[in-house]
Structures are given as C-alpha cells and as structure tokens.
Design a protein around this motif. Structure first.
Motif, PDB file in Angstrom:
ATOM      1  N   ALA A 239       0.808  -1.215   0.000  1.00  0.00           N
ATOM      2  CA  ALA A 239       0.000   0.000   0.000  1.00  0.00           C
ATOM      3  C   ALA A 239       0.842   1.267   0.000  1.00  0.00           C
ATOM      4  O   ALA A 239       0.558   2.218  -0.729  1.00  0.00           O
ATOM      5  N   ASP A 240       1.890   1.299   0.825  1.00  0.00           N
ATOM      6  CA  ASP A 240       2.665   2.531   0.982  1.00  0.00           C
ATOM      7  C   ASP A 240       3.528   2.862  -0.227  1.00  0.00           C
ATOM      8  O   ASP A 240       4.048   3.983  -0.312  1.00  0.00           O
ATOM      9  N   ARG A 241       3.695   1.920  -1.137  1.00  0.00           N
ATOM     10  CA  ARG A 241       4.488   2.223  -2.337  1.00  0.00           C
ATOM     11  C   ARG A 241       3.679   2.059  -3.628  1.00  0.00           C
ATOM     12  O   ARG A 241       4.245   1.857  -4.700  1.00  0.00           O
ATOM     13  N   THR A 242       2.359   2.156  -3.486  1.00  0.00           N
ATOM     14  CA  THR A 242       1.498   1.999  -4.664  1.00  0.00           C
ATOM     15  C   THR A 242       0.515   3.167  -4.747  1.00  0.00           C
ATOM     16  O   THR A 242      -0.266   3.401  -3.823  1.00  0.00           O
ATOM     17  N   LEU A 243       0.549   3.880  -5.856  1.00  0.00           N
ATOM     18  CA  LEU A 243      -0.451   4.907  -6.141  1.00  0.00           C
ATOM     19  C   LEU A 243      -1.642   4.242  -6.812  1.00  0.00           C
ATOM     20  O   LEU A 243      -1.499   3.577  -7.843  1.00  0.00           O
ATOM     21  N   VAL A 244      -2.806   4.399  -6.218  1.00  0.00           N
ATOM     22  CA  VAL A 244      -4.045   3.857  -6.778  1.00  0.00           C
ATOM     23  C   VAL A 244      -4.877   5.024  -7.296  1.00  0.00           C
ATOM     24  O   VAL A 244      -5.069   6.026  -6.598  1.00  0.00           O
ATOM     25  N   TYR A 245      -5.383   4.881  -8.515  1.00  0.00           N
ATOM     26  CA  TYR A 245      -6.231   5.919  -9.118  1.00  0.00           C
ATOM     27  C   TYR A 245      -7.501   5.260  -9.617  1.00  0.00           C
ATOM     28  O   TYR A 245      -7.462   4.343 -10.437  1.00  0.00           O
ATOM     29  N   PHE A 246      -8.651   5.719  -9.094  1.00  0.00           N
ATOM     30  CA  PHE A 246      -9.956   5.195  -9.492  1.00  0.00           C
ATOM     31  C   PHE A 246     -10.700   6.271 -10.259  1.00  0.00           C
ATOM     32  O   PHE A 246     -10.849   7.404  -9.779  1.00  0.00           O
ATOM     33  N   THR A 247     -11.193   5.926 -11.444  1.00  0.00           N
ATOM     34  CA  THR A 247     -11.929   6.904 -12.242  1.00  0.00           C
ATOM     35  C   THR A 247     -12.865   6.190 -13.205  1.00  0.00           C
ATOM     36  O   THR A 247     -12.975   4.963 -13.204  1.00  0.00           O
ATOM     37  N   SER A 248     -13.551   6.965 -14.025  1.00  0.00           N
ATOM     38  CA  SER A 248     -14.463   6.437 -15.038  1.00  0.00           C
ATOM     39  C   SER A 248     -14.209   7.167 -16.346  1.00  0.00           C
ATOM     40  O   SER A 248     -13.694   8.288 -16.351  1.00  0.00           O
ATOM     41  N   ASP A 249     -14.552   6.527 -17.451  1.00  0.00           N
ATOM     42  CA  ASP A 249     -14.284   7.147 -18.750  1.00  0.00           C
ATOM     43  C   ASP A 249     -15.402   8.074 -19.201  1.00  0.00           C
ATOM     44  O   ASP A 249     -15.216   8.847 -20.147  1.00  0.00           O
ATOM     45  N   HIS A 250     -16.563   8.037 -18.552  1.00  0.00           N
ATOM     46  CA  HIS A 250     -17.667   8.941 -18.917  1.00  0.00           C
ATOM     47  C   HIS A 250     -18.739   8.878 -17.846  1.00  0.00           C
ATOM     48  O   HIS A 250     -18.699   8.031 -16.942  1.00  0.00           O
ATOM     49  N   GLY A 251     -19.703   9.764 -17.950  1.00  0.00           N
ATOM     50  CA  GLY A 251     -20.815   9.766 -17.020  1.00  0.00           C
ATOM     51  C   GLY A 251     -21.833   8.684 -17.326  1.00  0.00           C
ATOM     52  O   GLY A 251     -21.653   7.853 -18.223  1.00  0.00           O
ATOM     53  N   GLY A 252     -22.932   8.693 -16.590  1.00  0.00           N
ATOM     54  CA  GLY A 252     -23.963   7.680 -16.749  1.00  0.00           C
ATOM     55  C   GLY A 252     -24.614   7.725 -18.121  1.00  0.00           C
ATOM     56  O   GLY A 252     -24.781   8.777 -18.732  1.00  0.00           O
ATOM     57  N   SER A 253     -25.008   6.539 -18.602  1.00  0.00           N
ATOM     58  CA  SER A 253     -25.662   6.410 -19.911  1.00  0.00           C
ATOM     59  C   SER A 253     -27.171   6.522 -19.725  1.00  0.00           C
ATOM     60  O   SER A 253     -27.855   5.543 -19.416  1.00  0.00           O
ATOM     61  N   LEU A 254     -27.691   7.733 -19.912  1.00  0.00           N
ATOM     62  CA  LEU A 254     -29.098   7.986 -19.613  1.00  0.00           C
ATOM     63  C   LEU A 254     -30.040   7.237 -20.548  1.00  0.00           C
ATOM     64  O   LEU A 254     -31.156   6.889 -20.165  1.00  0.00           O
ATOM     65  N   GLU A 255     -29.601   7.010 -21.779  1.00  0.00           N
ATOM     66  CA  GLU A 255     -30.477   6.345 -22.751  1.00  0.00           C
ATOM     67  C   GLU A 255     -30.626   4.848 -22.490  1.00  0.00           C
ATOM     68  O   GLU A 255     -31.476   4.193 -23.101  1.00  0.00           O
ATOM     69  N   SER A 256     -29.805   4.290 -21.597  1.00  0.00           N
ATOM     70  CA  SER A 256     -29.892   2.859 -21.284  1.00  0.00           C
ATOM     71  C   SER A 256     -31.013   2.626 -20.272  1.00  0.00           C
ATOM     72  O   SER A 256     -30.777   2.494 -19.065  1.00  0.00           O
ATOM     73  N   ARG A 257     -32.212   2.595 -20.760  1.00  0.00           N
ATOM     74  CA  ARG A 257     -33.342   2.362 -19.878  1.00  0.00           C
ATOM     75  C   ARG A 257     -34.434   1.612 -20.626  1.00  0.00           C
ATOM     76  O   ARG A 257     -34.538   1.678 -21.865  1.00  0.00           O
ATOM     77  N   LEU A 258     -35.251   0.894 -19.869  1.00  0.00           N
ATOM     78  CA  LEU A 258     -36.436   0.216 -20.392  1.00  0.00           C
ATOM     79  C   LEU A 258     -37.598   0.541 -19.471  1.00  0.00           C
ATOM     80  O   LEU A 258     -37.544   0.230 -18.278  1.00  0.00           O
ATOM     81  N   GLY A 259     -38.609   1.191 -20.021  1.00  0.00           N
ATOM     82  CA  GLY A 259     -39.734   1.598 -19.201  1.00  0.00           C
ATOM     83  C   GLY A 259     -39.269   2.552 -18.116  1.00  0.00           C
ATOM     84  O   GLY A 259     -38.644   3.571 -18.385  1.00  0.00           O
ATOM     85  N   THR A 260     -39.531   2.198 -16.872  1.00  0.00           N
ATOM     86  CA  THR A 260     -39.105   3.037 -15.746  1.00  0.00           C
ATOM     87  C   THR A 260     -37.773   2.564 -15.151  1.00  0.00           C
ATOM     88  O   THR A 260     -37.302   3.144 -14.173  1.00  0.00           O
TER      89      THR A 260
END
Length: 487
Positions: A239-260
């Motif tokens: 842990a003390d010698r490892t840089l961890v980077y957490f991220t995402s390549d884009h925001g939420g996909s709003l069009e991915s929905r079915l009904g509600t």
C-alpha cells in the motif's frame, strides 16, 4: 480514433481498426523502465489487422506483459437483453429482406405456374435465399454473443462465450496473482472493470441489495471489488508504495433504460450523460487517489483536470520521459496531488463529440477568485421535448439534424452554476465577449496543432470480417472454456 461516420467505438471484435502501432502507451514506457505491466478487464481498442492471429492491436502489442479480459467490451447483447446494441437491428434487417425475397419467390412461382415465366430457377433461387436469411435472422444473436463476448488470457481465447457468472471471481483472482508475482519489483496494473456497464452482470450475493435496482447492485459489487483489491495491496505490504487511481471514462448512460428501469446510471445535478460531448453529466467523472504516507487523506482538489493527465502522471512517476515528437495534451497531476502546486496547468480544456468540438472550459484566474467558464458551440437536441437525454436512441448524435449549433455560443459559469441551468448573455454577463473571445483564441491555437491520421473507426475498418474473428475452434464453431472451474 476518429471516423467520418457516426461510429465512436469499434463495433466488432473482428474489425480491423484499433490503436495504431505508432502510438506510445504509458505501459510501453514503464515496461522499458523495468516495470511489470498487466491489464485485467476490458480493452476495446482493437485486436487484429489482417488475420485472426496477428494481434496487431492486442494489449501485449502496446506494452502490457500480461492480459486477462475481453478484447472487446460488455454489451446488452451478451446477455440477450431487450436492450440491444446490434442484435435487434440485425434481426430486423434480415427479417425484412427475408420477407422481400419470400414475396419475390411466391410471385415468381405464380408466374411460372401461370406460364408467365419459362423457368423455375429464379423462384427456387429466391426461395433458397429467403430460407438462408430466415436462418440467419434466427442465429444472428448467437453469432453476436460468440463473436464479441469472449475472454482471452494473453493471446489465447479461453472462454467463448464469456461465462459472466464466473467473471468477477476470475478477474479478482488474476489481480491477486499479478500482485503476488510482482510484489518485489515495480509494477503497473490497469484494472478495467466489466462493471458498471450493461448488461450489469451481478453475482447472486449482490442481487437485490441496493435500493437503486440492478444498477445499484452492480455499483455495490464494484465497490466491494475495489475494496478487495485495496485489501490485497495491504496484505502484501504494497500500500505505501502503490499509487491507486480510481476513475471512469464517462458519465452515466441515460439512454440505457427500459420503461421506468434506468440501467445506465444517473448524473445528479449535472446535465446530460454518456456520449454528449459538452454537458457536464457526460464528462464529469470521479477522480479518487490513494497513496498512504504520501498523499494526505481527505484532501479535495477543485481544479479542472482530465483523463489525459493520466499519461504524463504515470510516465513521470515511473521514471520515464514523455514523448517529445508529438503533442501531449495531458499534464502531470503530482504537483497538485502533493500540494506543491495550487492550480492545474490546464487553463483551457476542449470537449469533443466524435471529431466535432462541442464545448470548451476556461479557468479564469483573477487575484481574488477563479471563475470556471463553459462555452457550448453545439448541443444535442433532447428527445422527447423537455427530456434530459436522447431517449429512443443508443446515444445522442454529434452532428446533423439532431444537434443545434449556437452562434453566439452558450455560456455558463460553472463556479456558480454546475448544473448548467442559467445561460449567460451579453446583457446578463459583462464579460461575455471577453470569455468567448479567449476561448475562441484557444480553439484556434489547438486546431493549428492538429494533423490528419488514418481513420480507425470509419466504415472501412469497422466492419465484421470473418477472417479476423478470434475463435477457439474451427470457424464458425467457436466455443470453449479452458479457465479453471475452481477459480
């Protein structure tokens, strides 16, 4: 990675497009510095160029010593969801052509029976073609799953199709194995999660746990996976010698929905989502760093940064040199993270949708305060009217009838209006022309640095080519599972 059509990503594993061999990745540079490099998860930057085994775009051709994951990406079609990227469209097209040829065959048969034509050959030919199309329409879903939803270990296909029920423990086991093998030396590990992306494959232990449905379950499982990886680093004394980077390549996909049911996430107060070149909901993503003993815990940095900054940050941290023979738009994040710099090196950031510039942001620094301006040159037309996304489409368009071009451009003050709700005008903002003028100047400077490159995502390089299809058996009998069932 641009195209002259609407494609923004590779459409098939067996397409010939991909990350060009002359691109220099941070994995290549760190490998040359003596780092062990590994990629676990999704790649989606191409595989083959001329044959099914040349692997010209494979991760191991771009600096990664080892690879376990999908050479493509996860899709709803992998689970044969009602949501579909390709399967439903292909089934409809094949079904339509079947109907056309079936009618043609019947018409020709009637013509022969009534002696209007002199041969049965056209009728039989049309009937055979119609039968072939009907068969293809029934099998195309099976083809898509086997063609794109597969697992590779280094250069070998080990699951075709991928067993999603075993994917999570398999990938986590590979993370632990990589860290244990390489804990005595420098390493770079890139974990590209299959979460949280449709079809939201979630193990049984996490189903139904979230108040936010299947998407929430999937997020909670990914959170647990991140915790598992951090625990492994702790247990191995890394842990003390490892840089961890957490991220995402884009925001939420709003069009991915079915009904509600919303399957692509939501973006809170931020307008828009995945695939929209300018709105904050598509481009604001988490950036979370962890390096015990080096970076102070709980620190929040409000400066604008970019995923492009990962490249120079990782390269310089690993003792490498950023290439000098090309324009590198990213900036080293370490001074910001360490507190030796108070401001980002990015004064202006440009936001593209495909190859079209949709927006730009300018961090104006005065003596007393900093203002983060946002200028929109184009915005997608949301459907239906009053909605916050392009419902009914896979993603909003980048150009054409579904996009509005703004002259003068839209202006927002993100410092006070992060949700981009209040458009500023020359009447309401005295600095309107100053801001727009500065941004236009930056755009002109940027565009002078651009050159032409071969299109990797255009139609020519984005078609399914049978001879490029990875297959763990004699094509088209592509089916195997050689991963240890006990993992």
């Amino acid at each position: 990675m641009v195209s002259s059509n609407a494609f923004r990503v590779l459409q098939w594993t067996a397409a010939s497009g991909g990350l060009p061999t002359n691109e220099i990745t941070f994995a290549k540079i760190l490998r040359d510095q003596g780092y062990a490099t590994g990629l676990i998860g999704k790649w989606h930057l191409g595989l083959n160029c001329e044959s099914s085994r040349d692997h010209c775009h494979h991760p191991q051709a771009h600096g990664f010593d080892s690879f376990l994951g999908m050479p493509f990406t996860t899709m709803a079609d992998c689970a044969r969801w009602e949501l579909s990227e390709k399967r439903v469209g292909l089934e409809r097209s094949l079904g339509l052509w079947f109907q056309v040829l079936a009618v043609a065959s019947l018409t020709l048969a009637v013509g022969r029976l009534t002696q209007l034509t002199s041969s049965w050959v056209p009728a039989i030919g049309a009937a055979l073609a119609a039968a072939a199309l009907l068969t293809a329409s029934r099998l195309v879903g099976h083809l898509v799953v086997h063609a794109d939803c597969l697992l590779m270990r280094n250069h070998t296909v080990t699951q075709q199709p991928l067993d999603f029920d075993r994917a999570t423990p398999l990938l986590l086991q590979e993370v632990s194995s990589f860290l244990q093998r390489n804990k005595h030396g420098p390493f770079l590990l890139f974990v590209s999660f299959l979460h949280v992306h449709v079809p939201l494959i979630t193990t049984k232990g996490f189903l139904g746990r979230s108040r936010h449905g299947l998407y929430g379950d999937n997020v909670e499982e990914m959170d647990w996976m991140v915790g598992h990886i951090l625990d492994t680093l702790d247990q191995e004394g890394l842990a003390d010698r490892t840089l961890v980077y957490f991220t995402s390549d884009h925001g939420g996909s709003l069009e991915s929905r079915l009904g509600t049911n919303q399957y692509g996430g939501w973006n809170g107060v931020y307008k828009g989502g995945k695939g929209m070149g300018g709105w904050e909901g598509g481009i604001r993503v988490p950036g979370i760093f962890r390096w015990p003993g080096v970076l102070p815990a709980g620190q929040v940095i409000q400066e604008p940064t970019s995923l492009m900054d990962v490249f120079p940050t990782v390269v310089q941290l690993g003792g490498g040199q950023v290439p000098q023979d090309r324009v590198i738009d990213g900036r080293d994040l370490l001074p910001l993270l360490l507190g030796t710099a108070q401001h980002s090196d990015h004064e202006v950031l440009l936001h593209y949708c495909q190859r079209f510039l949709h927006a730009a942001r300018w961090q104006q620094r005065d003596q007393d305060r900093a203002t983060l301006w946002k200028v929109h040159f184009m915005t997608p037309i949301f459907q239906p009217e009053g909605a916050g996304a392009c419902y009914g489409k896979v993603v909003c368009p980048c150009i054409g009838e579904g996009v509005v071009q703004h002259d003068p451009p839209l202006l927002f003050d993100l410092s006070r209006d992060p949700s981009e709700s209040h458009v500023l005008t020359p009447d309401s903002e005295p600095r309107f022309h100053q801001v727009v003028g500065r941004v236009r100047q930056a755009v002109e400077e940027h565009q002078r640095s651009l050159g032409t490159v071969p299109q990797q995502l255009g139609t020519l390089h984005n078609l399914w080519r049978p001879w490029l299809q990875p297959c763990c058996g004699p094509f088209p009998l592509c089916s195997c599972d050689t991963e240890d069932q006990g993992q």
